[in-house]
Design a protein around this motif. Structure first.
Motif, short mmCIF file in Angstrom:
data_model
loop_
_atom_site.label_atom_id
_atom_site.label_comp_id
_atom_site.label_asym_id
_atom_site.label_seq_id
_atom_site.Cartn_x
_atom_site.Cartn_y
_atom_site.Cartn_z
N GLU A 194 0.82 -1.22 0.00
CA GLU A 194 0.00 0.00 0.00
C GLU A 194 0.85 1.27 0.00
O GLU A 194 0.33 2.37 -0.17
N ASP A 195 2.17 1.14 0.17
CA ASP A 195 3.06 2.30 0.10
C ASP A 195 3.25 2.71 -1.36
O ASP A 195 3.27 1.87 -2.26
N GLU A 196 3.41 4.00 -1.56
CA GLU A 196 3.67 4.51 -2.90
C GLU A 196 5.17 4.68 -3.09
O GLU A 196 5.87 5.16 -2.19
N VAL A 197 5.65 4.27 -4.26
CA VAL A 197 7.07 4.39 -4.59
C VAL A 197 7.17 5.11 -5.92
O VAL A 197 6.52 4.73 -6.90
N VAL A 198 7.98 6.17 -5.96
CA VAL A 198 8.27 6.89 -7.19
C VAL A 198 9.77 6.79 -7.42
O VAL A 198 10.56 7.22 -6.58
N TYR A 234 8.98 -3.67 -11.47
CA TYR A 234 8.12 -3.43 -10.31
C TYR A 234 6.86 -2.63 -10.65
O TYR A 234 6.00 -2.44 -9.79
N THR A 235 6.74 -2.17 -11.88
CA THR A 235 5.60 -1.33 -12.24
C THR A 235 4.27 -2.07 -12.19
O THR A 235 3.21 -1.43 -12.22
N ALA A 236 4.29 -3.38 -12.09
CA ALA A 236 3.05 -4.14 -11.93
C ALA A 236 2.49 -3.99 -10.51
O ALA A 236 1.30 -4.26 -10.29
N ARG A 237 3.33 -3.57 -9.59
CA ARG A 237 2.85 -3.34 -8.22
C ARG A 237 1.96 -2.11 -8.19
O ARG A 237 2.20 -1.14 -8.91
N HIS A 267 5.69 3.81 -9.41
CA HIS A 267 5.87 4.62 -10.62
C HIS A 267 7.35 4.72 -10.95
O HIS A 267 8.16 4.98 -10.06
N VAL A 268 7.69 4.53 -12.22
CA VAL A 268 9.07 4.71 -12.68
C VAL A 268 9.07 5.81 -13.72
O VAL A 268 8.32 5.76 -14.70
N ILE A 269 9.91 6.80 -13.50
CA ILE A 269 10.03 7.95 -14.40
C ILE A 269 11.46 8.00 -14.91
O ILE A 269 12.40 7.98 -14.12
N ILE A 270 11.59 8.06 -16.22
CA ILE A 270 12.92 8.11 -16.83
C ILE A 270 13.27 9.55 -17.16
O ILE A 270 12.40 10.31 -17.59
#
Length: 139
Positions: A56-60, A77-80, A84-87
């Motif tokens: 339930e934690d948000e990760v950017v 990990y983006t399926a979690r 969020h992954v930002i390039i």
């Protein structure tokens, strides 16, 4: 809870985190991963950063190169949910996300809007100065 990870090859991530802390004050939810400075495999470094992060934690995550090994290591990990992954790391995008209230999850639209704002900060200053009206005051 929102966790922000700045990840890059070599020391770029550490430098951006240091500058972010200089501007905003020390942020306990921001980590830097400067990959390949030691013999520790990147997956072990990622596992250590994500230890204690619940679903339930948000990760950017901000990474440096599309298709690079650092980005690829986080992309899986983006399926979690709320991951969020930002390039394309730059200080404006990291600042924008870091300063958003963390009492609710970020939406995809909020992230896209923040990216658009950060892209506007990429300016060829020579053209900017040349095209600036004469009567505009310098700051």
């Amino acid at each position: 809870m929102r966790k922000i990870i700045i990840a890059s090859h070599h020391k770029m991530a550490t430098g951006i985190k240091d500058t972010l802390n200089y501007i905003t004050g020390e942020r306990n939810n921001v980590s830097a991963l400067s990959a390949y400075l030691t013999n520790t495999p990147i997956q072990e470094e990622i596992d250590a950063l994500l230890k204690g992060v619940d679903q339930e934690d948000e990760v950017v995550v901000f990474t440096d190169l599309l298709g690079g090994s650092v980005n690829q290591s986080f992309a899986k990990y983006t399926a979690r949910p709320h991951f969020h992954v930002i390039i394309g790391i730059n200080l404006p995008i990291v600042l924008t996300i870091a300063l958003k209230p963390d009492d609710t999850y970020l939406t995809a639209e909020q992230i896209r809007s923040s990216l658009d704002e950060a892209k506007e900060q990429l300016i060829y200053v020579n053209d900017f100065i040349t095209n600036r009206p004469e009567d505009e005051d310098d700051e």
